[in-house]
Motif scaffolding. Structure first.
Motif, short mmCIF file in Angstrom:
data_model
loop_
_atom_site.label_atom_id
_atom_site.label_comp_id
_atom_site.label_asym_id
_atom_site.label_seq_id
_atom_site.Cartn_x
_atom_site.Cartn_y
_atom_site.Cartn_z
N LYS A 1 10.04 61.61 100.97
CA LYS A 1 9.22 60.54 100.39
C LYS A 1 9.28 59.26 101.20
N ARG B 1 11.85 57.34 100.68
CA ARG B 1 12.28 56.51 99.55
C ARG B 1 13.67 55.93 99.81
N SER C 1 8.47 60.98 91.42
CA SER C 1 7.05 61.29 91.55
C SER C 1 6.77 61.80 92.97
N ASN D 1 4.94 61.49 95.61
CA ASN D 1 4.08 60.70 96.48
C ASN D 1 4.94 60.12 97.59
N SER E 1 1.46 57.21 92.46
CA SER E 1 1.97 58.52 92.06
C SER E 1 0.82 59.52 92.11
N GLU F 1 3.76 57.69 84.69
CA GLU F 1 5.10 58.23 84.60
C GLU F 1 5.70 57.98 83.22
N HIS G 1 4.89 49.15 94.66
CA HIS G 1 4.60 50.52 94.28
C HIS G 1 3.11 50.69 94.17
MG MG Z 1 7.60 56.99 91.69
#
Ligand code: MG
Ligand code: AMP
Length: 353
Positions: free
Chosen positions: A58, A60, A145, A147, A153, A182, A237
């Motif tokens: 991701k 992330r 999620s 993405n 998302s 979400e 986000h």
């Molecule tokens: Mg997320």
């Protein structure tokens, strides 16, 4: 890596595909799967290497913990060290469903999965493909999620492929996610339940079951200066590539202002995107107008929000204006996501409120 995409039919879920997906997870791979909220990017929650892979796929930040998905309520006791009376009541009423609960964690859950926190987020999805897959994967699937970090998302398998194709082993395609936002996140690790992220299960619904519930200040703060308790909530986000501005005010005033700004921008050779609703879409005179659905049916708005935000990335718009939504019921969850997508850029037009 080649990503396998497998279409599944809810009326006759192909258990061979589910078993195959479960094996991928047990062997340390990643599988994106549908849930009723948004698509999840699943890994084995009890394997720290899988959690690391999720962060990498991701892009992330690794201090942003993952939600552990289960398929049987009783499995929560294997990963949570304490389940309060309030938590039990919430689980009885809202599980399976779009509610994530935060518990003190047991040692079985690796620190990598919880971003180093002593607590673990747990959800039991109602989606039947998700439930079958979680079971086949061993019962504990960590999934944020599905993405790329920072992007909206995903609510369809095609959106997942856009962001993650070539980075994960498999995508289970179950069609469009019906809720589109979400889960509501509620911290039940301390005395009074606290909402860390709003969703379609609203504060009013929670309070009917457990009495007073608080809301983390960061959820309702007008700016992003307040530090949220859910680490993920601090990141920008859902942002489309073009700068998004939310326009607040009476509908007529918003339409007039957006029409004026659009005419100005178009005169300068720029393209404008407009996020509208069925009630107002025809009132915009220029720009690329996309409706989220009928304002009178909030669940339509929530279902289409991420899809519409994402779809502007396939266009050449230079900026986007969006209508605003009330904070009652699901409106708070919708505004929470829109504000993040807009980096909290909000303009109030005169004559408003
Ligand atoms: Mg997320
Ligand atoms: P996502 O699955 O992408 O929606 O992200 C999961 C969300 O849950 C993020 O906002 C996380 O910060 C939040 N979260 C997960 N675990 C915890 C936890 N133990 N405490 C607080 N927030 C959490």
């Amino acid at each position: 890596m080649e990503t396998q995409i497998r279409k599944l039919d809810y009326d006759a879920i192909d258990m061979d595909v589910i078993e195959e997906a479960g094996r991928v997870l047990k062997e340390g791979g990643l599988v994106a799967f549908p849930t009723e909220t948004v698509y999840g990017l699943g890994g084995d929650a009890l394997n720290p290497a899988s959690s690391e892979k999720i962060y990498r796929a991701k892009g992330r930040p690794s201090d942003n913990p993952l939600i552990v998905h289960i398929s049987r309520k009783e499995d929560v006791y294997r990963i949570a060290s304490q389940v309060s009376k309030e938590a039990q009541r919430l689980m009885e009423v809202f599980w399976p469903g779009p509610l994530t609960l935060i518990f003190p964690k047991k040692a079985l859950v690796p620190d990598k999965t919880t971003g180093g926190l002593p607590t673990v987020a747990v959800r039991m999805p109602s989606d039947r493909i998700a439930a079958a897959f979680i079971q086949a994967a061993g019962g504990f699937v960590s999934a944020p999620s599905a993405n790329a970090s920072g992007r909206p998302s995903t609510t369809t398998a095609a959106h997942v492929a856009e962001d993650l194709k070539g980075r994960i082993e498999m995508i289970l395609d179950g069609g469009q996610a019906v809720i589109g936002l979400e889960s509501t996140i509620v911290d039940v690790s301390e005395d009074r339940p606290v909402i860390l992220r709003p969703g379609v299960i609203t504060r009013g619904m929670l309070e009917e079951v457990v009495g007073p519930v608080e809301t983390d200040q960061a959820v309702i703060a007008p700016d992003s200066a307040v530090k949220p308790k859910a680490p993920g909530m601090k990141y920008r986000h859902y942002a489309p590539r073009a700068a998004l501005t939310i326009v607040e005010g009476k509908p007529e005033a918003v339409i007039a202002a957006v029409n004026q700004w659009t005419a100005q921008a178009e005169a300068e050779g720029k393209r404008v995107g407009i996020i509208a609703t069925d009630e107002t879409a025809a009132c915009y005179k220029g720009g690329l107008v996309k409706s989220l659905g009928a304002r009178s049916r909030e669940e339509e708005i929530s279902m289409h929000l991420f899809e519409v935000l994402r779809s502007f990335d396939d266009t050449d718009v230079n900026c986007i204006y969006s209508e605003s939504f009330g904070e009652a019921a699901i409106g708070q969850a919708i505004m929470n996501r829109l504000l993040k997508a807009a980096g909290h850029r909000v303009v109030e037009v005169p004559g408003s409120k």
